[in-house]
Design an enzyme around this catalytic site. Structure first.
Site, PDB file in Angstrom:
ATOM      1  N   GLY A  13       0.846  -1.195   0.000  1.00 55.36           N
ATOM      2  CA  GLY A  13       0.000   0.000   0.000  1.00 55.36           C
ATOM      3  C   GLY A  13       0.876   1.238   0.000  1.00 55.36           C
TER       4      GLY A  13
ATOM      5  N   ASN B 243       1.881   0.992   4.075  1.00 56.46           N
ATOM      6  CA  ASN B 243       2.500  -0.244   4.569  1.00 56.46           C
ATOM      7  C   ASN B 243       2.550  -1.335   3.517  1.00 56.46           C
ATOM      8  OD1 ASN B 243       3.115   0.311   7.395  1.00 56.46           O
ATOM      9  ND2 ASN B 243       0.910   0.587   7.629  1.00 56.46           N
ATOM     10  N   THR B 244       3.558  -2.185   3.661  1.00 58.75           N
ATOM     11  CA  THR B 244       3.728  -3.356   2.805  1.00 58.75           C
ATOM     12  C   THR B 244       3.569  -4.592   3.680  1.00 58.75           C
ATOM     13  OG1 THR B 244       5.185  -2.217   1.284  1.00 58.75           O
ATOM     14  CG2 THR B 244       5.428  -4.605   1.393  1.00 58.75           C
ATOM     15  N   VAL B 245       2.719  -5.524   3.248  1.00 61.94           N
ATOM     16  CA  VAL B 245       2.453  -6.717   4.045  1.00 61.94           C
ATOM     17  C   VAL B 245       2.814  -7.960   3.231  1.00 61.94           C
ATOM     18  CG1 VAL B 245       0.701  -7.951   5.384  1.00 61.94           C
ATOM     19  CG2 VAL B 245       0.569  -5.465   5.175  1.00 61.94           C
TER      20      VAL B 245
ATOM     21  N   ASP C  68      -5.148  -2.939  -5.412  1.00 66.37           N
ATOM     22  CA  ASP C  68      -5.703  -3.375  -4.120  1.00 66.37           C
ATOM     23  C   ASP C  68      -7.225  -3.486  -4.190  1.00 66.37           C
ATOM     24  OD1 ASP C  68      -5.723  -0.568  -4.410  1.00 66.37           O
ATOM     25  OD2 ASP C  68      -5.572  -0.195  -2.253  1.00 66.37           O
TER      26      ASP C  68
ATOM     27  N   ASP D 203     -12.522  -0.224   2.536  1.00 64.58           N
ATOM     28  CA  ASP D 203     -11.161  -0.507   2.992  1.00 64.58           C
ATOM     29  C   ASP D 203     -10.551   0.752   3.604  1.00 64.58           C
ATOM     30  OD1 ASP D 203      -8.454  -1.124   3.308  1.00 64.58           O
ATOM     31  OD2 ASP D 203      -8.358  -2.319   1.487  1.00 64.58           O
TER      32      ASP D 203
HETATM   33  N1  ATP Z   1      -6.802   2.015  16.864  1.00 57.51           N
HETATM   34  C1  ATP Z   1      -5.935   2.321  15.908  1.00 57.51           C
HETATM   35  N2  ATP Z   1      -5.432   3.573  15.840  1.00 57.51           N
HETATM   36  C2  ATP Z   1      -4.559   3.924  14.876  1.00 57.51           C
HETATM   37  N3  ATP Z   1      -4.131   3.097  13.939  1.00 57.51           N
HETATM   38  C3  ATP Z   1      -4.594   1.846  13.972  1.00 57.51           C
HETATM   39  C4  ATP Z   1      -5.514   1.380  14.927  1.00 57.51           C
HETATM   40  N4  ATP Z   1      -5.806   0.076  14.649  1.00 57.51           N
HETATM   41  C5  ATP Z   1      -5.075  -0.245  13.569  1.00 57.51           C
HETATM   42  N5  ATP Z   1      -4.358   0.803  13.168  1.00 57.51           N
HETATM   43  C6  ATP Z   1      -3.449   0.928  12.048  1.00 57.51           C
HETATM   44  O1  ATP Z   1      -4.076   0.520  10.895  1.00 57.51           O
HETATM   45  C7  ATP Z   1      -3.045   0.214   9.985  1.00 57.51           C
HETATM   46  C8  ATP Z   1      -3.452  -0.984   9.182  1.00 57.51           C
HETATM   47  O2  ATP Z   1      -4.142  -0.486   8.138  1.00 57.51           O
HETATM   48  P1  ATP Z   1      -4.104  -1.116   6.735  1.00 57.51           P
HETATM   49  O3  ATP Z   1      -3.047  -2.132   6.607  1.00 57.51           O
HETATM   50  O4  ATP Z   1      -5.479  -1.491   6.432  1.00 57.51           O
HETATM   51  O5  ATP Z   1      -3.759   0.134   5.866  1.00 57.51           O
HETATM   52  P2  ATP Z   1      -2.440   0.992   5.833  1.00 57.51           P
HETATM   53  O6  ATP Z   1      -1.270   0.110   5.958  1.00 57.51           O
HETATM   54  O7  ATP Z   1      -2.557   2.127   6.810  1.00 57.51           O
HETATM   55  O8  ATP Z   1      -2.608   1.616   4.385  1.00 57.51           O
HETATM   56  P3  ATP Z   1      -2.118   1.049   2.981  1.00 57.51           P
HETATM   57  O9  ATP Z   1      -2.608  -0.357   2.873  1.00 57.51           O
HETATM   58  O10 ATP Z   1      -2.777   1.994   2.039  1.00 57.51           O
HETATM   59  O11 ATP Z   1      -0.635   1.162   3.027  1.00 57.51           O
HETATM   60  C9  ATP Z   1      -1.791  -0.085  10.751  1.00 57.51           C
HETATM   61  O12 ATP Z   1      -0.800   0.870  10.436  1.00 57.51           O
HETATM   62  C10 ATP Z   1      -2.236   0.045  12.178  1.00 57.51           C
HETATM   63  O13 ATP Z   1      -1.242   0.663  12.942  1.00 57.51           O
HETATM   64  C1  PAU Z   2      -7.005   4.605  -3.965  1.00 58.90           C
HETATM   65  C2  PAU Z   2      -5.771   3.840  -3.581  1.00 58.90           C
HETATM   66  C3  PAU Z   2      -4.641   4.813  -3.252  1.00 58.90           C
HETATM   67  C4  PAU Z   2      -6.122   3.038  -2.320  1.00 58.90           C
HETATM   68  O1  PAU Z   2      -5.050   2.254  -1.910  1.00 58.90           O
HETATM   69  C5  PAU Z   2      -5.357   2.857  -4.699  1.00 58.90           C
HETATM   70  O2  PAU Z   2      -6.366   1.940  -4.928  1.00 58.90           O
HETATM   71  C6  PAU Z   2      -5.029   3.572  -5.995  1.00 58.90           C
HETATM   72  O3  PAU Z   2      -3.949   4.118  -6.135  1.00 58.90           O
HETATM   73  N1  PAU Z   2      -5.989   3.546  -6.958  1.00 58.90           N
HETATM   74  C7  PAU Z   2      -5.835   4.105  -8.270  1.00 58.90           C
HETATM   75  C8  PAU Z   2      -7.083   4.812  -8.719  1.00 58.90           C
HETATM   76  C9  PAU Z   2      -8.358   3.971  -8.699  1.00 58.90           C
HETATM   77  O4  PAU Z   2      -8.443   2.954  -8.016  1.00 58.90           O
HETATM   78  O5  PAU Z   2      -9.322   4.351  -9.385  1.00 58.90           O
HETATM   79  K     K Z   3      -4.484  -1.995   2.532  1.00 64.96           K
END
Ligand code: ATP
Ligand code: PAU
Ligand code: K
Length: 259
Positions: free
Chosen positions: A8, A11-13, A109, A129
């Protein structure tokens, strides 16, 4: 075994799928400078820590950040001797292609969430999401992604408040005691928490109004459980929806694609 990688903007999982379950899930921040060797040092250290015997034969990647894909490809090639499947690239087939405006590219995603949610629930869904952005994906009866909504992410909104207003501190998102805040932090937390409850409810209600069939709402992302405590927003919450979608797309390509 399959290594699923979900990159993302924040974060990267990585998650190891043995064909019936995820053996472990590892999380790091997304940084485009990270090299293939750096990924491996991080990955192998944690795999050893978890005492997992991960024999990776396949890799699938979904990345909303195009520039990290190069180093992840090198990582897959160098350490697992495999060519990864990259969602959104022409050689990666989707179980059902999206129906959107010509020339638009849907975030990988969102395509992955669509495939994962359709596999578990069938069609007529809204997937919400809570990532860097808060996205709403509409999944049609046949499993196609047919559009949605992109709103600013919860943490992004909090950061924006802090960055733009000198007197507003950095705060974490949490459920406030009351709607009426009696100090700055409580006021901000109320604005974010109840603001996003209203956003999710308002948008899902309007999507339902525009769509001519009953829909289920699936919540995912780290903050979905927190928002579910504020109101009945979701029919189900699934924290592994993106990872599940990656296994679904990988299996589909094994059967029908070039793998
Ligand atoms: N109560 C909370 N308060 C703040 N952050 C939280 C809480 N619960 C979970 N999180 C955070 O949510 C995040 C997990 O979110 P998720 O993996 O869905 O998206 P992301 O990593 O933030 O975004 P992306 O996938 O776009 O990189 C983690 O960074 C975690 O620290
Ligand atoms: C909207 C985000 C940033 C959410 O991770 C991603 O899905 C993205 O870069 N989308 C491209 C634009 C679209 O989904 O229409
Ligand atoms: K995500």
């Amino acid at each position: 075994m399959l290594l699923c990688i979900d990159c993302g903007n924040t974060n990267t999982v990585f998650s190891v799928w043995d064909g019936s379950q995820f053996l472990c899930t590892l999380r790091t921040s997304t940084e485009h400078q990270r090299t293939a060797d750096q990924y491996y040092v991080w990955y192998s250290t944690l795999i050893a820590h978890h005492k997992i015997d991960a024999m990776i034969t396949d890799v699938i990647i979904s990345s909303t950040v195009p520039r990290v894909v190069f180093n992840l490809r090198v990582f897959a090639d160098r350490y697992f001797n495999t060519r990864p499947l990259v969602v959104g690239r022409p050689d990666c087939l989707l179980p059902v292609p999206p129906r959107v405006d010509q020339g638009t590219s849907v975030g990988p995603d969102r395509l992955v969430n669509t495939a994962g949610a359709y596999d578990r629930h069938g069609g007529d869904l809204i997937v919400v999401d809570f990532g860097t952005a808060t996205t709403f994906d509409v999944v049609a009866e046949d499993g196609a992604y047919v559009g949605g909504v992109i709103a600013p992410g919860v943490n992004l909104s909090l950061e924006a408040l802090h960055a733009a207003a000198a007197a507003l501190p950095h705060v974490d998102v949490t459920k406030p005691q009351a709607v009426i805040g009696t100090n700055t932090v409580a006021c901000m937390q109320s604005g974010i928490f109840w603001g996003y409850i209203g956003l999710v409810r308002g948008i899902t209600d309007r999507i339902r109004g525009e769509y001519d069939r009953p829909m289920q709402i699936i919540g995912t992302g780290g903050l979905a459980p927190l928002f579910a405590t504020g109101d009945v927003l979701f029919d189900t919450i699934e924290d592994d929806l993106t990872m599940h979608g990656l296994t679904v797309i990988h299996a589909y390509n094994k059967e029908n694609g070039t793998l």
